[in-house]
Design a protein around this motif. Sequence first.
Motif, mmCIF file in Angstrom:
data_model
loop_
_atom_site.group_PDB
_atom_site.id
_atom_site.type_symbol
_atom_site.label_atom_id
_atom_site.label_comp_id
_atom_site.label_asym_id
_atom_site.label_seq_id
_atom_site.Cartn_x
_atom_site.Cartn_y
_atom_site.Cartn_z
ATOM 1 N N ARG A 269 5.625 -34.123 -11.502
ATOM 2 C CA ARG A 269 5.677 -33.592 -12.869
ATOM 3 C C ARG A 269 7.014 -32.916 -13.144
ATOM 4 N NH1 ARG A 269 0.737 -32.108 -15.435
ATOM 5 N NH2 ARG A 269 2.058 -30.925 -16.854
ATOM 6 N N ILE A 270 7.521 -32.159 -12.176
ATOM 7 C CA ILE A 270 8.800 -31.487 -12.350
ATOM 8 C C ILE A 270 9.918 -32.512 -12.501
ATOM 9 C CG2 ILE A 270 10.492 -29.982 -11.228
ATOM 10 C CD1 ILE A 270 8.021 -28.680 -9.811
ATOM 11 N N THR A 271 9.851 -33.571 -11.701
ATOM 12 C CA THR A 271 10.863 -34.633 -11.794
ATOM 13 C C THR A 271 10.808 -35.314 -13.155
ATOM 14 O OG1 THR A 271 10.699 -35.009 -9.404
ATOM 15 C CG2 THR A 271 11.718 -36.744 -10.714
ATOM 16 N N GLU A 272 9.617 -35.585 -13.635
ATOM 17 C CA GLU A 272 9.465 -36.200 -14.962
ATOM 18 C C GLU A 272 10.053 -35.312 -16.049
ATOM 19 O OE1 GLU A 272 5.298 -36.847 -15.234
ATOM 20 O OE2 GLU A 272 5.285 -38.489 -13.781
ATOM 21 N N GLN A 273 9.913 -34.003 -15.906
ATOM 22 C CA GLN A 273 10.492 -33.086 -16.887
ATOM 23 C C GLN A 273 12.014 -33.176 -16.893
ATOM 24 O OE1 GLN A 273 8.859 -31.687 -19.114
ATOM 25 N NE2 GLN A 273 6.775 -31.492 -18.355
ATOM 26 N N ALA A 274 12.605 -33.293 -15.704
ATOM 27 C CA ALA A 274 14.067 -33.430 -15.622
ATOM 28 C C ALA A 274 14.521 -34.737 -16.259
ATOM 29 C CB ALA A 274 14.521 -33.365 -14.163
ATOM 30 N N LEU B 261 16.844 -35.361 -19.700
ATOM 31 C CA LEU B 261 18.048 -36.201 -19.681
ATOM 32 C C LEU B 261 18.010 -37.260 -20.776
ATOM 33 C CD1 LEU B 261 18.645 -36.884 -15.864
ATOM 34 C CD2 LEU B 261 20.307 -35.876 -17.447
ATOM 35 N N ALA B 262 16.857 -37.864 -20.949
ATOM 36 C CA ALA B 262 16.732 -38.986 -21.877
ATOM 37 C C ALA B 262 16.657 -38.553 -23.335
ATOM 38 C CB ALA B 262 15.497 -39.816 -21.520
ATOM 39 N N GLU B 263 16.123 -37.381 -23.603
ATOM 40 C CA GLU B 263 15.776 -37.022 -24.972
ATOM 41 C C GLU B 263 16.680 -35.991 -25.624
ATOM 42 O OE1 GLU B 263 11.695 -35.839 -24.698
ATOM 43 O OE2 GLU B 263 11.033 -37.785 -23.897
ATOM 44 N N GLU B 264 17.390 -35.177 -24.843
ATOM 45 C CA GLU B 264 18.228 -34.132 -25.425
ATOM 46 C C GLU B 264 19.681 -34.611 -25.546
ATOM 47 O OE1 GLU B 264 17.248 -31.395 -26.694
ATOM 48 O OE2 GLU B 264 15.166 -31.396 -25.994
ATOM 49 N N THR B 265 20.281 -34.395 -26.696
ATOM 50 C CA THR B 265 21.674 -34.817 -26.907
ATOM 51 C C THR B 265 22.666 -33.756 -26.453
ATOM 52 O OG1 THR B 265 21.568 -33.995 -29.186
ATOM 53 C CG2 THR B 265 21.064 -36.330 -28.812
ATOM 54 N N ALA C 253 23.925 -31.226 -23.693
ATOM 55 C CA ALA C 253 23.776 -31.169 -22.243
ATOM 56 C C ALA C 253 23.188 -29.847 -21.768
ATOM 57 C CB ALA C 253 25.127 -31.410 -21.566
ATOM 58 N N PHE C 254 23.622 -28.736 -22.336
ATOM 59 C CA PHE C 254 23.096 -27.447 -21.889
ATOM 60 C C PHE C 254 21.669 -27.248 -22.381
ATOM 61 C CE2 PHE C 254 22.605 -22.908 -21.348
ATOM 62 C CZ PHE C 254 23.249 -22.684 -20.137
ATOM 63 N N GLU C 255 21.366 -27.757 -23.560
ATOM 64 C CA GLU C 255 20.001 -27.653 -24.062
ATOM 65 C C GLU C 255 19.055 -28.459 -23.178
ATOM 66 O OE1 GLU C 255 16.973 -26.159 -26.017
ATOM 67 O OE2 GLU C 255 19.055 -25.548 -26.316
ATOM 68 N N ALA C 256 19.521 -29.602 -22.646
ATOM 69 C CA ALA C 256 18.706 -30.394 -21.726
ATOM 70 C C ALA C 256 18.405 -29.602 -20.464
ATOM 71 C CB ALA C 256 19.426 -31.694 -21.379
ATOM 72 N N LEU C 257 19.418 -28.911 -19.956
ATOM 73 C CA LEU C 257 19.228 -28.084 -18.762
ATOM 74 C C LEU C 257 18.267 -26.936 -19.054
ATOM 75 C CD1 LEU C 257 20.062 -27.549 -15.817
ATOM 76 C CD2 LEU C 257 21.941 -26.143 -16.713
ATOM 77 N N ARG C 258 18.455 -26.281 -20.179
ATOM 78 C CA ARG C 258 17.571 -25.184 -20.579
ATOM 79 C C ARG C 258 16.124 -25.679 -20.677
ATOM 80 N NH1 ARG C 258 18.943 -20.906 -23.789
ATOM 81 N NH2 ARG C 258 20.700 -22.050 -24.676
ATOM 82 N N ARG C 259 15.936 -26.807 -21.323
ATOM 83 C CA ARG C 259 14.591 -27.367 -21.482
ATOM 84 C C ARG C 259 13.952 -27.635 -20.129
ATOM 85 N NH1 ARG C 259 13.094 -33.085 -24.585
ATOM 86 N NH2 ARG C 259 11.559 -33.781 -23.054
ATOM 87 N N PHE C 260 14.713 -28.214 -19.206
ATOM 88 C CA PHE C 260 14.166 -28.489 -17.879
ATOM 89 C C PHE C 260 13.731 -27.203 -17.178
ATOM 90 C CE2 PHE C 260 15.150 -28.321 -13.324
ATOM 91 C CZ PHE C 260 14.072 -29.059 -12.858
ATOM 92 N N VAL C 261 14.559 -26.180 -17.231
ATOM 93 C CA VAL C 261 14.235 -24.926 -16.543
ATOM 94 C C VAL C 261 12.910 -24.367 -17.048
ATOM 95 C CG1 VAL C 261 14.912 -22.515 -16.251
ATOM 96 C CG2 VAL C 261 16.617 -24.336 -15.960
ATOM 97 N N HIS C 262 12.723 -24.335 -18.353
ATOM 98 C CA HIS C 262 11.491 -23.773 -18.898
ATOM 99 C C HIS C 262 10.285 -24.665 -18.606
ATOM 100 C CE1 HIS C 262 12.943 -20.202 -20.940
ATOM 101 N NE2 HIS C 262 13.966 -20.890 -21.420
ATOM 102 N N ARG C 263 10.467 -25.981 -18.682
ATOM 103 C CA ARG C 263 9.350 -26.894 -18.394
ATOM 104 C C ARG C 263 8.985 -26.861 -16.912
ATOM 105 N NH1 ARG C 263 9.173 -30.925 -22.509
ATOM 106 N NH2 ARG C 263 9.372 -29.792 -24.497
#
Length: 216
Positions: free
Chosen positions: A77-82, A86-90, A92-102
């Motif tokens: 599940r954690i891998t799927e969140q990462a 990667l696939a959905e956020e344009t 780069a830092f917002e993608a990282l932020r999203r992963f951390v919270h998920r």
Amino acid sequence: MGGMATAERRAQPARVDATRNRERIIAAAREAFVEHGPSVPLDAIAHRAGVGNATLYRHFADRHELIHVVASYSLARITEQAESALAEETDAFEALRRFVHRAADERVGALCSMLYEGFDKDDPHVVDARIRLETAVEQLMDNARQSGQLRSDVGLGDLMVAITQLTRPVAGTECALIERYMHRHLQIFIDGLRAPARSELSGTAARFEDFEADRA
């Protein structure tokens, strides 16, 4: 021929029920492990899942197998969140932020002991799962560095250790307490990842390999 078809139709609902029971047990076990740790009685897990003890043991031979499956499920599940970030956020830092919270929502810290106790780290499936996770998170971090938003002195291990520590229940407190503050504290941490860095970090960036060496 007709008898075989009838038997197959009867078998299908049974298989569906078995799959649902297995999923309920895994979900209940994850919640129980997060709240009470890996030593929680298995009959308590069965009760939470709404199944009998016999049903639990039909799916899982013992506690070790159940822990392994729950830990594997959480890792996936954690891998799927990462990969989704990667696939959905344009940005780069917002993608990282999203992963951390998920990832935090998967309660990595509370499940951390199971990832060590429940896994054979040399099992090929475990190695493949870890590599897949490392690859996705490294790509998130590389993208954020290349965009100039992530400080250059933070490594993959630093990120994962912080997520683990900030999602681990405080000793002597109820598990629910951490949920009140988890995302708040993670946001403070994430803000500290931004470039330009406001201080120089001591030591060197942590790597997953460092923690594997500690286990050896």
